[in-house]
Write an enzyme that holds these catalytic residues in place. Structure first.
Site, PDB file in Angstrom:
ATOM      1  N   TYR A  29       0.832  -1.205   0.000  1.00 24.71           N
ATOM      2  CA  TYR A  29       0.000   0.000   0.000  1.00 24.71           C
ATOM      3  C   TYR A  29       0.864   1.252   0.000  1.00 24.71           C
ATOM      4  CZ  TYR A  29      -3.252   3.536   1.771  1.00 24.71           C
ATOM      5  OH  TYR A  29      -3.979   4.677   1.929  1.00 24.71           O
ATOM      6  N   GLU A  51     -11.885   6.442   5.598  1.00 21.36           N
ATOM      7  CA  GLU A  51     -11.227   7.219   6.656  1.00 21.36           C
ATOM      8  C   GLU A  51     -12.163   7.356   7.861  1.00 21.36           C
ATOM      9  OE1 GLU A  51      -8.196   8.081   6.855  1.00 21.36           O
ATOM     10  OE2 GLU A  51      -7.421   8.044   4.815  1.00 21.36           O
ATOM     11  N   TRP A  59      -5.304   1.822  10.321  1.00 21.63           N
ATOM     12  CA  TRP A  59      -5.561   1.739   8.893  1.00 21.63           C
ATOM     13  C   TRP A  59      -5.404   0.302   8.394  1.00 21.63           C
ATOM     14  CZ3 TRP A  59      -8.343   3.728   5.449  1.00 21.63           C
ATOM     15  CH2 TRP A  59      -8.123   3.479   4.096  1.00 21.63           C
TER      16      TRP A  59
END
Length: 241
Positions: A29, A51, A59
Site C-alpha cells: 500500500y 477514513e 488503517w
C-alpha cells in the site's frame, strides 16, 4: 583489472514510515498507492468513507477489509449507496467482514447523499480543476466532491525527517472539515481530513529520504505546487504557459 577485494556497494533498503513496514500488505500500500492522487467522485467518496470507518482503529484494520467494504457498499457508488434504507443499515451491521458500527454505516449513507447534493450546487469551486505536475503533465480533478476537496490543497507540503515532523492536522484540514460538515458529511474531523489529504496526494508526508517522496509529481523539490486552474479556463491558461 577489477579489484576483487574491493567492497561491493549494497543497495540501500527503501525508506518507509514505520507503519509502511508493518506487513506485506502495508508495504504494498505504501509503495503503490498511499500519497498518489485520487481525483474521481467514486474514489474520493470511498476514501472519505474508509477514513471515517478508521476512526478509533488502525488503517491496517480497514485496509484488510477494503474489498469486503467495496462489496458491501456496491463499489462505493454514491448513487446506489444514497438509496440505502434502514433495513440496509441493519443488514450491514450484521456483516462480520466489515466494521459493524451502525453510526459509521449511517455516515457512509449520509455521505453518499451529500456527495450527490454537491452536483447541484452552483459554486465555481465545484466545477473541476487542472493541476500542472512537475513532469509537465496535468492532473484532471473531477467536478463535485473531488473539486471541493482539492480546493483545500495547500500550496506547500511538509518535509518530514521522522514521524515527529508529520502533522496530524493543518489549517486546511480544519477548514475542509468545517465545510464538509456544513454540507452534511460526517466522520470528517480535522485529523481524519488530514489523513485523507495525505492519502490522496494533497500533501506529501513521505519522509524526505523515502523512495516514494515526490511520487505524486505534485510538489517541486522546494515542496511547492503549481496553481490550481479552473477547468473552465484551463485551455487558455495551459496554452499560454
Amino acid at each position: 583489472m577489477n579489484d576483487a577485494s574491493a567492497p561491493r556497494e549494497t543497495a540501500k533498503p527503501p525508506v518507509r514510515t514505520p507503519w509502511g513496514n508493518g506487513s506485506a500488505m502495508m508495504r504494498d500500500y505504501y509503495d503503490h498507492e498511499w500519497g498518489l492522487p485520487v481525483t474521481t467522485e467514486a474514489g474520493l467518496y470511498e476514501r472519505v468513507c474508509l477514513e471515517g470507518f478508521q476512526a478509533g482503529l488502525s488503517w491496517a484494520t480497514i485496509l484488510s477489509r477494503r474489498e469486503a467494504f467495496r462489496q458491501a457498499f456496491e463499489g462505493f457508488d454514491p448513487e446506489i449507496v444514497a438509496g440505502f434504507t434502514d433495513e440496509d443499515v441493519e443488514r450491514l451491521a450484521t456483516n462480520a467482514a466489515i466494521i459493524r458500527s451502525r453510526a459509521k454505516i449511517r455516515a457512509a449513507v449520509g455521505n453518499a447523499r451529500a456527495t450527490l447534493a454537491l452536483r447541484d450546487l452552483d459554486d465555481p469551486r465545484l466545477a473541476g480543476w487542472c493541476l500542472p505536475l512537475t513532469d509537465g503533465t496535468v492532473l484532471e480533478i473531477d467536478p463535485g466532491l473531488p473539486s471541493l476537496i482539492w480546493s483545500y490543497a495547500p500550496s506547500t507540503t511538509p518535509e518530514p525527517g521522522s514521524m515527529a515532523d508529520v502533522p496530524t492536522q493543518s489549517p486546511e484540514s480544519r477548514a475542509l472539515c468545517k465545510e464538509l460538515k456544513s454540507l452534511g458529511f460526517s466522520y470528517v474531523g480535522p485529523t481524519t481530513t488530514y489523513a485523507l489529504m495525505e492519502a490522496i496526494g494533497m500533501v506529501d508526508t513521505h519522509w524526505v529520504e523515502s523512495h516514494q517522496r515526490g511520487a505524486s509529481r505534485i510538489f517541486s523539490p522546494e515542496a511547492r505546487r503549481a496553481e490550481l486552474i479552473p477547468r473552465s479556463g484551463s485551455a487558455n491558461r495551459l496554452t499560454d504557459d
